[in-house]
Write an enzyme that holds these catalytic residues in place. Structure first.
Site, PDB file in Angstrom:
ATOM      1  N   GLU A 291       0.827  -1.217   0.000  1.00 26.69           N
ATOM      2  CA  GLU A 291       0.000   0.000   0.000  1.00 26.69           C
ATOM      3  C   GLU A 291       0.858   1.263   0.000  1.00 26.69           C
ATOM      4  O   GLU A 291       0.430   2.299  -0.492  1.00 26.69           O
ATOM      5  CB  GLU A 291      -0.914   0.023   1.237  1.00 26.69           C
ATOM      6  N   HIS A 312       8.912 -26.699  -1.482  1.00 27.51           N
ATOM      7  CA  HIS A 312       8.382 -27.844  -2.232  1.00 27.51           C
ATOM      8  C   HIS A 312       7.339 -27.397  -3.251  1.00 27.51           C
ATOM      9  O   HIS A 312       6.630 -28.226  -3.814  1.00 27.51           O
ATOM     10  CB  HIS A 312       7.795 -28.868  -1.259  1.00 27.51           C
ATOM     11  N   LYS A 426     -14.129  -0.427  -4.503  1.00 27.01           N
ATOM     12  CA  LYS A 426     -15.244  -0.135  -3.589  1.00 27.01           C
ATOM     13  C   LYS A 426     -16.356   0.591  -4.331  1.00 27.01           C
ATOM     14  O   LYS A 426     -17.534   0.280  -4.169  1.00 27.01           O
ATOM     15  CB  LYS A 426     -14.766   0.744  -2.425  1.00 27.01           C
TER      16      LYS A 426
HETATM   17  O1  PA5 Z   1      -4.144   0.958   5.757  1.00 26.73           O
HETATM   18  C1  PA5 Z   1      -5.289   1.334   5.621  1.00 26.73           C
HETATM   19  O2  PA5 Z   1      -5.602   2.528   5.698  1.00 26.73           O
HETATM   20  C2  PA5 Z   1      -6.401   0.346   5.348  1.00 26.73           C
HETATM   21  O3  PA5 Z   1      -5.939  -0.946   5.312  1.00 26.73           O
HETATM   22  C3  PA5 Z   1      -7.466   0.463   6.436  1.00 26.73           C
HETATM   23  O4  PA5 Z   1      -6.858   0.238   7.669  1.00 26.73           O
HETATM   24  C4  PA5 Z   1      -8.588  -0.538   6.203  1.00 26.73           C
HETATM   25  O5  PA5 Z   1      -9.193  -0.301   4.963  1.00 26.73           O
HETATM   26  C5  PA5 Z   1      -9.627  -0.437   7.305  1.00 26.73           C
HETATM   27  O6  PA5 Z   1     -10.163   0.838   7.382  1.00 26.73           O
HETATM   28  P1  PA5 Z   1     -11.015   1.268   8.652  1.00 26.73           P
HETATM   29  O7  PA5 Z   1     -10.138   1.222   9.832  1.00 26.73           O
HETATM   30  O8  PA5 Z   1     -11.473   2.665   8.342  1.00 26.73           O
HETATM   31  O9  PA5 Z   1     -12.175   0.310   8.766  1.00 26.73           O
END
Ligand code: PA5
Length: 449
Positions: A291, A312, A426
């Site tokens: 990310e 393996h 999304k």
């Molecule tokens: O790193 C990030 O920002 C994401 O992985 C969020 O943590 C994830 O989408 C969860 O979001 P939230 O805490 O708003 O439910």
């Protein structure tokens, strides 16, 4: 200070030391920028000084909340996804017995910690709620926004199940919410229901949040010493502060090496472990790096393997596939337990030459043998050495990876603290689900399917 170590010897045949050193000033500047907030993403740098700013009061509050859940519940379900989930799971799996949760509850010292809100699988949720039917369970709901689809659905189901079973008043004592300090759906719900809450700091993004209550509360519920975890992270925070010389700044060296390998065509980094307990640490690491760096059509693809199992299977690709990868091996110097290989009279499997040896010695030789084979096969190998797998060294490793990720993202020329790309799917999903406000998008996407 006893510490994790970075061993770069098996990288040098692919990347001369002078090429690493040439980047030292640039890496120092990136490190400095993380401390003075002078580059992109400066609103999300709360994690940089997080370990040293965690107060004793906060740790005590987390421990007390954990103790209450531990006293009331044989199972605690952590509801959250992505950054609101992976850090806790990584630490819990690394530091708890792989099989304790299979014991009957009277024989267990700690509650079973399970995870929900990490998928949209109906089967998973059905099986989880069935399992919980005759259990005393609690919920830690973690969501910064409070509206993330996966955890929101799981929480609805589990909350209803719990309230039906123990009543609304008792349910309130078994639910803890970790969310934004003031805004969002979960904050509103928690305030109106009177749940115990903890705050996700505004300036700490999900994937950097494991040392906030997001990670610390589930980890404490699992019976793990959060103070040692934080102390380990503090040590690396201190050892990598502004002004640290490049030669001593292990995250900076790691960040430079991976960027230089990337520039030389090594587009994939494989995080390797020889202990299945580290599987989720790799999942956490994948999110952190994927990310943070995978944007603007750039970024190393972070992958992971569990050796020796994957030797393996994926071992073939790593040894002889396209030469576009390098490995970062997490090497544990000493296991926590001892198991020796027994002698066998008939010796049909021919293993008596190992009789009396520890399994760990065999694992170590597999690790060293693989390292040489993969280097011979054209795969640079970085080694991160942990003296043992415990809270302190895991805390060190967490901060090491976080700091390296920030430096690495800046070296790559991206903002390591945003994630614009996770919104695209999304929007389509909401359009297909006919969420109010998505009417035009619904028509548009239907016509394409
Ligand atoms: O790193 C990030 O920002 C994401 O992985 C969020 O943590 C994830 O989408 C969860 O979001 P939230 O805490 O708003 O439910």
């Amino acid at each position: 200070m006893e510490s994790i170590q970075l061993n770069i010897k098996q990288v040098l045949p692919f990347l001369p030391e002078e090429d690493i050193l040439k980047k030292s000033e640039q890496a120092d500047a990136c490190n400095q920028a993380l401390h003075d907030g002078s580059r992109e993403g400066s609103d999300f740098l709360g994690w940089v000084s997080l370990p040293s700013s965690i107060t004793d009061n906060l740790l005590r509050e987390v421990e007390e909340a954990a103790a209450l859940l531990r006293a009331r519940c044989e199972v605690v379900v952590v509801v959250g996804i992505g950054g609101s989930y992976l850090g806790a799971r990584a630490v819990i799996e690394a530091l708890t017995s792989s099989f304790d949760w299979l014991q009957e509850s009277e024989k267990r010292q700690n509650p079973v910690v399970l995870f929900a809100g990490i998928n949209l699988s109906e089967d998973y949720l059905y099986e989880l709620t069935r399992y919980l039917n005759n259990k005393q369970f609690g919920i830690i709901h973690i969501s910064k926004s409070g509206t993330t689809t996966e955890p929101a659905i799981a929480f609805r189901l589990l909350k209803e199940q719990m309230e039906n079973r123990v009543g609304k008043e008792e349910a309130k004592k078994r639910i803890v919410a970790i969310t934004d300090s003031t805004k969002g759906a979960l904050r509103t719900l928690a305030n109106s229901e009177g749940y115990k809450t903890f705050v996700i700091p505004d300036d700490v993004g999900g994937r950097y949040s494991v040392l906030t209550p997001v990670g610390l509360l589930p980890i404490a519920v699992a019976g793990i010493d959060i103070r040692s975890l934080v102390a380990g992270a503090q040590e690396i925070e201190k050892a990598t502060g502004p002004g640290t010389s490049f030669a001593h700044n292990l995250p900076a060296i790691y960040a430079v090496i991976r960027n230089e390998l990337y520039r030389r065509g090594k587009k994939i980094e494989v995080l390797v472990n020889y202990h299945p307990k580290l599987h989720y640490l790799a999942e956490w690491w994948k999110q952190l790096y994927g990310e943070s760096e995978g944007k603007e059509l750039k970024g190393i693809f972070p992958a992971a393997v569990d050796f020796t199992a994957d030797l393996h299977s994926m071992g073939q690709w790593i040894q002889e596939g396209e030469r576009t990868l390098f490995e970062t091996v997490i090497s544990i110097q000493q296991p926590n337990r001892e198991v020796r290989i027994p002698n066998e009279e008939r010796n049909l499997d021919g293993l008596n030459y190992l009789a009396g040896k520890r399994v760990y010695e065999v694992n170590k030789m597999a690790e060293l043998g693989t390292q040489v084979a993969h280097v011979d096969g054209g795969v640079p190998n970085l080694l991160i050495e942990l003296p043992k797998l415990n809270e302190k060294y895991l805390g060190q490793l967490i901060y090491f990876f976080e700091k390296a990720c920030g430096i690495s993202g800046y070296l790559l020329g991206v903002n390591p603290f945003n994630q614009p790309g996770v919104e695209a799917y999304k929007k389509n999903m909401f359009a297909l689900l006919e969420k109010p406000g998505f009417e035009e998008a619904t028509k548009a996407i239907r016509s394409r399917l």
